[in-house]
Every structure is written in C-alpha cells, then in structure tokens.
Design a protein around this motif. Sequence first.
Motif, PDB file in Angstrom:
ATOM      1  N   ASP A   8       0.811  -1.207   0.000  1.00 15.49           N
ATOM      2  CA  ASP A   8       0.000   0.000   0.000  1.00 15.49           C
ATOM      3  C   ASP A   8       0.853   1.269   0.000  1.00 15.49           C
ATOM      4  OD1 ASP A   8      -2.300  -1.520   0.021  1.00 15.49           O
ATOM      5  OD2 ASP A   8      -2.540  -1.433   2.198  1.00 15.49           O
ATOM      6  N   LEU A   9       2.105   1.148   0.353  1.00  9.58           N
ATOM      7  CA  LEU A   9       3.014   2.297   0.384  1.00  9.58           C
ATOM      8  C   LEU A   9       3.713   2.536  -0.956  1.00  9.58           C
ATOM      9  CD1 LEU A   9       4.639   1.614   3.885  1.00  9.58           C
ATOM     10  CD2 LEU A   9       2.769   3.210   3.353  1.00  9.58           C
ATOM     11  N   VAL A  10       3.590   1.568  -1.856  1.00  4.63           N
ATOM     12  CA  VAL A  10       4.221   1.688  -3.174  1.00  4.63           C
ATOM     13  C   VAL A  10       3.464   2.739  -3.983  1.00  4.63           C
ATOM     14  CG1 VAL A  10       4.710   0.454  -5.329  1.00  4.63           C
ATOM     15  CG2 VAL A  10       5.022  -0.705  -3.136  1.00  4.63           C
ATOM     16  N   PRO A  11       4.179   3.680  -4.605  1.00  6.97           N
ATOM     17  CA  PRO A  11       3.508   4.709  -5.417  1.00  6.97           C
ATOM     18  C   PRO A  11       2.678   4.085  -6.544  1.00  6.97           C
ATOM     19  CG  PRO A  11       5.825   5.262  -5.077  1.00  6.97           C
ATOM     20  CD  PRO A  11       5.631   3.873  -4.560  1.00  6.97           C
ATOM     21  N   ASP A  12       1.598   4.753  -6.892  1.00  5.31           N
ATOM     22  CA  ASP A  12       0.669   4.238  -7.900  1.00  5.31           C
ATOM     23  C   ASP A  12       1.347   3.954  -9.242  1.00  5.31           C
ATOM     24  OD1 ASP A  12      -1.452   4.262  -6.132  1.00  5.31           O
ATOM     25  OD2 ASP A  12      -2.193   6.228  -6.784  1.00  5.31           O
ATOM     26  N   GLU A  13       2.262   4.828  -9.660  1.00  2.09           N
ATOM     27  CA  GLU A  13       2.899   4.609 -10.971  1.00  2.09           C
ATOM     28  C   GLU A  13       3.751   3.332 -10.973  1.00  2.09           C
ATOM     29  OE1 GLU A  13       5.421   7.562  -8.660  1.00  2.09           O
ATOM     30  OE2 GLU A  13       3.317   7.504  -9.238  1.00  2.09           O
ATOM     31  N   LEU A  14       4.351   3.004  -9.829  1.00  2.00           N
ATOM     32  CA  LEU A  14       5.121   1.758  -9.739  1.00  2.00           C
ATOM     33  C   LEU A  14       4.190   0.548  -9.682  1.00  2.00           C
ATOM     34  CD1 LEU A  14       8.109   2.629  -7.366  1.00  2.00           C
ATOM     35  CD2 LEU A  14       8.029   2.586  -9.860  1.00  2.00           C
ATOM     36  N   ALA A  17       3.198  -0.050 -13.226  1.00  5.18           N
ATOM     37  CA  ALA A  17       4.299  -0.683 -13.962  1.00  5.18           C
ATOM     38  C   ALA A  17       4.416  -2.149 -13.567  1.00  5.18           C
ATOM     39  CB  ALA A  17       5.607   0.064 -13.701  1.00  5.18           C
ATOM     40  N   LEU A  18       4.255  -2.447 -12.283  1.00  3.47           N
ATOM     41  CA  LEU A  18       4.318  -3.828 -11.801  1.00  3.47           C
ATOM     42  C   LEU A  18       3.182  -4.646 -12.407  1.00  3.47           C
ATOM     43  CD1 LEU A  18       5.472  -6.030  -9.936  1.00  3.47           C
ATOM     44  CD2 LEU A  18       3.988  -5.133  -8.129  1.00  3.47           C
ATOM     45  N   LYS A  19       1.985  -4.092 -12.394  1.00  2.00           N
ATOM     46  CA  LYS A  19       0.830  -4.802 -12.967  1.00  2.00           C
ATOM     47  C   LYS A  19       1.059  -5.105 -14.446  1.00  2.00           C
ATOM     48  CE  LYS A  19      -3.030  -2.838 -14.276  1.00  2.00           C
ATOM     49  NZ  LYS A  19      -4.283  -2.133 -14.354  1.00  2.00           N
ATOM     50  N   MET A  33       9.861 -10.476 -10.351  1.00  2.00           N
ATOM     51  CA  MET A  33       9.085  -9.239 -10.306  1.00  2.00           C
ATOM     52  C   MET A  33       9.245  -8.530  -8.955  1.00  2.00           C
ATOM     53  SD  MET A  33       8.089  -8.906 -13.306  1.00  2.00           S
ATOM     54  CE  MET A  33       7.647  -7.276 -12.825  1.00  2.00           C
ATOM     55  N   THR A  34       9.420  -9.314  -7.891  1.00  6.91           N
ATOM     56  CA  THR A  34       9.667  -8.718  -6.570  1.00  6.91           C
ATOM     57  C   THR A  34      11.006  -7.989  -6.586  1.00  6.91           C
ATOM     58  OG1 THR A  34       8.381 -10.451  -5.503  1.00  6.91           O
ATOM     59  CG2 THR A  34       9.890  -9.201  -4.106  1.00  6.91           C
ATOM     60  N   GLU A  35      12.006  -8.632  -7.166  1.00  3.94           N
ATOM     61  CA  GLU A  35      13.325  -7.989  -7.271  1.00  3.94           C
ATOM     62  C   GLU A  35      13.230  -6.716  -8.100  1.00  3.94           C
ATOM     63  OE1 GLU A  35      15.943 -10.997  -8.830  1.00  3.94           O
ATOM     64  OE2 GLU A  35      15.784 -12.224  -7.016  1.00  3.94           O
ATOM     65  N   GLN A  36      12.487  -6.792  -9.213  1.00  7.00           N
ATOM     66  CA  GLN A  36      12.329  -5.628 -10.079  1.00  7.00           C
ATOM     67  C   GLN A  36      11.646  -4.484  -9.333  1.00  7.00           C
ATOM     68  OE1 GLN A  36      13.272  -5.145 -13.558  1.00  7.00           O
ATOM     69  NE2 GLN A  36      12.889  -3.104 -12.764  1.00  7.00           N
ATOM     70  N   LEU A  37      10.575  -4.793  -8.608  1.00  6.91           N
ATOM     71  CA  LEU A  37       9.858  -3.767  -7.852  1.00  6.91           C
ATOM     72  C   LEU A  37      10.768  -3.128  -6.808  1.00  6.91           C
ATOM     73  CD1 LEU A  37       7.334  -2.175  -7.036  1.00  6.91           C
ATOM     74  CD2 LEU A  37       6.702  -4.102  -5.567  1.00  6.91           C
ATOM     75  N   ASN A  38      11.516  -3.945  -6.104  1.00  4.57           N
ATOM     76  CA  ASN A  38      12.418  -3.406  -5.075  1.00  4.57           C
ATOM     77  C   ASN A  38      13.516  -2.541  -5.696  1.00  4.57           C
ATOM     78  OD1 ASN A  38      11.112  -4.308  -2.718  1.00  4.57           O
ATOM     79  ND2 ASN A  38      11.920  -6.372  -3.034  1.00  4.57           N
ATOM     80  N   GLU A  39      13.952  -2.878  -6.912  1.00  4.25           N
ATOM     81  CA  GLU A  39      14.920  -2.025  -7.621  1.00  4.25           C
ATOM     82  C   GLU A  39      14.278  -0.679  -7.970  1.00  4.25           C
ATOM     83  OE1 GLU A  39      16.740  -3.902 -11.032  1.00  4.25           O
ATOM     84  OE2 GLU A  39      17.220  -5.705  -9.872  1.00  4.25           O
ATOM     85  N   TRP A  40      13.046  -0.724  -8.462  1.00  2.00           N
ATOM     86  CA  TRP A  40      12.339   0.515  -8.800  1.00  2.00           C
ATOM     87  C   TRP A  40      12.177   1.391  -7.565  1.00  2.00           C
ATOM     88  CZ3 TRP A  40       7.867  -2.322 -11.731  1.00  2.00           C
ATOM     89  CH2 TRP A  40       8.296  -2.703 -12.994  1.00  2.00           C
TER      90      TRP A  40
END
Length: 184
Positions: A8-14, A17-19, A33-40
């Motif tokens: 819920d703390l992840v910005p909407d634009e990220l 992008a994740l979706k 995808m978890t690794e990618q999100l954490n990199e973003w």
Amino acid sequence: MPPVAKMDLVPDELKKALKDALRERGWGDIVAMTEQLNEWLADEGMDLRVSKTQVGKYAQLKKMQEEALEVSRELLADMGVEKEAEIHKAMLHMLTTLAVQLMMKATEEDGGLDAKDLMNIGRMMKDVMSSVGIREKILDEERQRIKAEERAAVAGQAEEVARKAGLSKDAAKALRQELLGIAA
C-alpha cells in the motif's frame, strides 16, 4: 488497527508498472518481479522493500480483477442497453447490501472500518452509481431516438396519404398534426 501493508506504500505509478509487467509475464515469475519492484523503489529513493508474498497477492488480485472484467465485458456485449441498465441497478443494490453488511460486521467486532476500507467502498459505490446514471442516460437517448424515428415515419406517411388524396397544404398539415398529436 493493523499495520499498513508495504504494498500500500508503493507509489501508484510503480504499481501500474508492476501490474503491466506481471501481465506480460502471464502473472507469474513473482521472484523476479519482486526484485524488479524493489529495484524501482530503490531508484525512487524509497527505503522500502516489498516481499514476494505481497507481490504474489498483488498479482493474484490484479489477475482476478482482469478476469472478472473480461467476463463482465463478454456478458454485457450480448445484451442491449436496457438489459445492461437493469444489471447495473442490480449491482448497485448488491454493493449497497455488501457495504452495509461490512460496516455492521466491523462495528460488531469492535474494530470499525479503517479509512482505506471506507474509501474503497465509497469509490465502488460512486463508480457503480455513475455507471448506472450513464446507462440510464444512454437508454433515455435511445428511447428518444426511436420515438423521433417513429414520428418521422408517421409524418412521412401522412404526407404520402395527403398527396394521394389530393389534399391542400393546410389540410395535409392538419392531418400530420392530428396523427402526431401536435396541437394546431
């Protein structure tokens, strides 16, 4: 009140992008995808790390939402505007019932609803009510269009009858007004 989920703390634009990335990968490959999100998140300068469990739950939720949307599109594609408006009204009643039940359950459990739950319920209700209003407007416009076509057909028939009968323009106008229910 339970702690806020990190997702819920992840910005909407990220999240978007994740979706999109999850959809491209068939809603799988959660670890990558978890690794990618954490990199973003790190690139954004955020000191936040999301677990693969949360990414997996997010992927499941988004997949279910898209599947439900597709099923509803297929259902509604075969229906006329009138039937679609009836379904929207039924959905509004169902959502209202669900919202009331949720609020009653939450108050019985002494926890109440948190602001996020209330906001989501309110947004769902607003969206469905807006959709019902749009459908009703479309339905009303369709009825008006059909009525105008019928009136034009009657006027054309009146003109034809008047011409065949050899009536004057005034008599033809009176006949058309009588058939269309227009006050002279």
